[in-house]
Design a protein around this motif. Structure first.
Motif, PDB file in Angstrom:
ATOM      1  N   UNK A   1       0.830  -1.201   0.000  1.00 51.42           N
ATOM      2  CA  UNK A   1       0.000   0.000   0.000  1.00 51.42           C
ATOM      3  C   UNK A   1       0.864   1.250   0.000  1.00 51.42           C
ATOM      4  N   UNK A   2       0.220   2.389   0.181  1.00 50.62           N
ATOM      5  CA  UNK A   2       0.911   3.672   0.079  1.00 50.62           C
ATOM      6  C   UNK A   2       1.452   4.122   1.430  1.00 50.62           C
ATOM      7  N   UNK A   3       2.771   4.241   1.521  1.00 52.34           N
ATOM      8  CA  UNK A   3       3.421   4.544   2.790  1.00 52.34           C
ATOM      9  C   UNK A   3       3.154   5.962   3.274  1.00 52.34           C
ATOM     10  N   UNK A   4       2.804   6.873   2.371  1.00 47.67           N
ATOM     11  CA  UNK A   4       2.611   8.262   2.775  1.00 47.67           C
ATOM     12  C   UNK A   4       1.349   8.473   3.607  1.00 47.67           C
ATOM     13  N   UNK A   5       0.389   7.528   3.536  1.00 44.14           N
ATOM     14  CA  UNK A   5      -0.845   7.668   4.318  1.00 44.14           C
ATOM     15  C   UNK A   5      -1.042   6.504   5.280  1.00 44.14           C
ATOM     16  N   UNK A   6      -0.061   5.610   5.366  1.00 40.59           N
ATOM     17  CA  UNK A   6      -0.215   4.402   6.171  1.00 40.59           C
ATOM     18  C   UNK A   6       1.080   4.119   6.906  1.00 40.59           C
ATOM     19  N   UNK A   7       1.105   4.370   8.217  1.00 42.07           N
ATOM     20  CA  UNK A   7       2.334   4.185   8.972  1.00 42.07           C
ATOM     21  C   UNK A   7       2.709   2.717   9.144  1.00 42.07           C
ATOM     22  N   UNK A   8       1.722   1.803   9.007  1.00 42.06           N
ATOM     23  CA  UNK A   8       2.058   0.383   9.066  1.00 42.06           C
ATOM     24  C   UNK A   8       2.874  -0.022   7.847  1.00 42.06           C
ATOM     25  N   UNK A   9       2.511   0.492   6.679  1.00 44.91           N
ATOM     26  CA  UNK A   9       3.275   0.231   5.459  1.00 44.91           C
ATOM     27  C   UNK A   9       4.684   0.795   5.584  1.00 44.91           C
ATOM     28  N   UNK A  10       4.781   2.040   6.062  1.00 42.07           N
ATOM     29  CA  UNK A  10       6.096   2.668   6.213  1.00 42.07           C
ATOM     30  C   UNK A  10       6.982   1.863   7.160  1.00 42.07           C
ATOM     31  N   UNK A  11       6.394   1.362   8.242  1.00 41.85           N
ATOM     32  CA  UNK A  11       7.175   0.583   9.208  1.00 41.85           C
ATOM     33  C   UNK A  11       7.646  -0.741   8.605  1.00 41.85           C
ATOM     34  N   UNK A  12       6.799  -1.383   7.806  1.00 42.04           N
ATOM     35  CA  UNK A  12       7.199  -2.656   7.184  1.00 42.04           C
ATOM     36  C   UNK A  12       8.332  -2.431   6.190  1.00 42.04           C
ATOM     37  N   UNK A  13       8.233  -1.365   5.401  1.00 38.37           N
ATOM     38  CA  UNK A  13       9.312  -1.056   4.458  1.00 38.37           C
ATOM     39  C   UNK A  13      10.616  -0.786   5.203  1.00 38.37           C
ATOM     40  N   UNK A  14      10.517  -0.130   6.323  1.00 36.78           N
ATOM     41  CA  UNK A  14      11.707   0.135   7.139  1.00 36.78           C
ATOM     42  C   UNK A  14      12.329  -1.171   7.613  1.00 36.78           C
ATOM     43  N   UNK A  15      11.490  -2.119   8.028  1.00 34.27           N
ATOM     44  CA  UNK A  15      11.991  -3.408   8.475  1.00 34.27           C
ATOM     45  C   UNK A  15      12.648  -4.185   7.349  1.00 34.27           C
ATOM     46  N   UNK A  16      12.065  -4.120   6.151  1.00 30.57           N
ATOM     47  CA  UNK A  16      12.646  -4.795   4.987  1.00 30.57           C
ATOM     48  C   UNK A  16      14.012  -4.211   4.666  1.00 30.57           C
ATOM     49  N   UNK A  17      14.090  -2.890   4.621  1.00 27.11           N
ATOM     50  CA  UNK A  17      15.357  -2.234   4.285  1.00 27.11           C
ATOM     51  C   UNK A  17      16.426  -2.515   5.344  1.00 27.11           C
ATOM     52  N   UNK A  18      16.009  -2.550   6.607  1.00 22.23           N
ATOM     53  CA  UNK A  18      16.960  -2.805   7.685  1.00 22.23           C
ATOM     54  C   UNK A  18      17.559  -4.201   7.560  1.00 22.23           C
ATOM     55  N   UNK A  19      16.723  -5.196   7.283  1.00 24.85           N
ATOM     56  CA  UNK A  19      17.216  -6.566   7.142  1.00 24.85           C
ATOM     57  C   UNK A  19      18.148  -6.692   5.940  1.00 24.85           C
ATOM     58  N   UNK A  20      17.767  -6.080   4.824  1.00 21.79           N
ATOM     59  CA  UNK A  20      18.601  -6.148   3.630  1.00 21.79           C
ATOM     60  C   UNK A  20      19.947  -5.469   3.851  1.00 21.79           C
ATOM     61  N   UNK A  21      19.926  -4.324   4.520  1.00 20.00           N
ATOM     62  CA  UNK A  21      21.158  -3.584   4.763  1.00 20.00           C
ATOM     63  C   UNK A  21      22.139  -4.396   5.590  1.00 20.00           C
TER      64      UNK A  21
END
Length: 349
Positions: free
Chosen positions: A198-218
């Protein structure tokens, strides 16, 4: 169950009051009042008698007057993004059940992921005197929270957990959940990973999941490029369209992580149309564990979220707060990872 006496035509012609209900049920007005405030505070036998009298008399309590007298409306508001998604409908059903058992009525609205609409809906609910309010997520402007503080009613934000949150919350860490998912996906040998969400700009759950994905990949020396993310509405067709867009941009991924099971279902269907074998050529992961997830072909790997538990915990927090108790304001609930046939080791692909 029959009431104590028949109601005459004359008594039906005038306004029926609480004293009439008490007389018809053969109980005191205090007993009727206790029943009206909280049905569970009276015995089942008395409850049956009062309910029968109310039905016989066609009694409609003057709730506005009761609200003025008690400073309570016995109405709790809730605003969720949508009821098209069973995740929220399950939460609302559990929330409402707990409220009903305590003598409260639910006033429900759906914001359609529109922050301005959510603000207007909350303002109307507050103007109509709701006793408490349940919301989804915490991403909203300061004006919204200032309005809640002025209203001085208990409220809780759901589907999100942060032990440092300044607002009451009930849910789980989406960042942690997706980091754990990606850690395992990487263990399975996947490196070419795409995301449909979904759209991260209006959904903090989406933004948090993307953050978790990026953190694991990094942590593994990898990065999630923007062209490997397909933002989408939460619909079945949109999931298929998202896969099509990703395939047009470059190399086919070995794994796709979806923001919910509906999107994942759309991805599976589009993959089948394109003769892409799942999971042999493409592994797919959902989020939510809807009833349909295990029935898809192949059965969908996903994250099971505690839908009813969130609703129950939110209701318990608000009811305890309304009763003058001081409940824990940061409530964490458990999730479960369901690995099914739609996701396999990359080495098998």
């Amino acid at each position: 169950m029959a009431v104590k006496h028949k109601v005459s035509r004359r008594s039906r012609s005038r306004s029926v009051g609480i004293s009439d209900v008490a007389a018809a049920a053969g109980v005191s007005t205090a007993s009727v009042s206790r029943f009206m405030h909280n049905p569970m505070r009276v015995s089942p036998k008395l409850r049956d008698r009062v309910e029968a009298a109310i039905k016989e008399l066609n009694y409609i309590p003057h709730r506005a007057g009761r609200a003025l007298a008690s400073r309570q409306s016995l109405i709790v508001g809730a605003i969720v993004p949508t009821l098209d998604n069973a995740i929220f409908s399950r939460q609302v059903m559990a929330f409402q059940q707990n409220l009903r058992d305590a003598g409260y009525t639910l006033l429900l609205a759906t914001s359609e992921y529109n922050p301005e609409l959510e603000f207007r809906q909350a303002r109307v609910m507050l103007e109509h005197g709701v006793d408490a309010l349940m919301l989804v997520g915490q991403k909203r402007g300061s004006e919204f929270y200032e309005m809640l503080e002025r209203a001085t009613i208990p409220f809780i934000t759901t589907w999100i957990y942060n032990k440092h949150s300044i607002y009451p919350c009930c849910g789980f860490s989406h960042e942690t959940a997706m980091k754990r998912v990606v850690d395992y996906v990487l263990e399975l040998g996947h490196r070419n990973i795409c995301v449909v969400t979904g759209f991260a700009n209006v959904n903090d759950r989406v933004a948090a999941r993307l953050k978790g994905i990026r953190k694991a990949l990094k942590e593994h020396g990898l990065e999630l490029q923007q062209d490997r993310i397909a933002y989408s509405e939460y619909t079945f067709d949109a999931g298929g369209e998202a896969l099509a867009r990703l395939l047009e941009k470059g190399e086919r991924p070995t794994a796709i992580l979806c923001g919910n099971d509906i999107l994942a279902g759309g991805v599976l269907t589009e993959a089948r149309k394109r003769n892409i074998k799942v999971p042999e050529e493409l592994s797919v992961m959902g989020f939510g564990d809807l009833d349909i997830a295990a029935q898809l072909d192949p059965p969908l790997s996903t994250v099971r979220t505690p839908k009813a538990e969130i609703g129950e915990a939110a209701a318990t927090y608000l009811l305890d707060s309304l009763a003058g108790r001081k409940p824990e304001s940061r409530i964490e609930v458990d999730i479960k990872f369901c690995w099914r046939d739609s996701f396999v080791r990359a080495s098998k692909q």
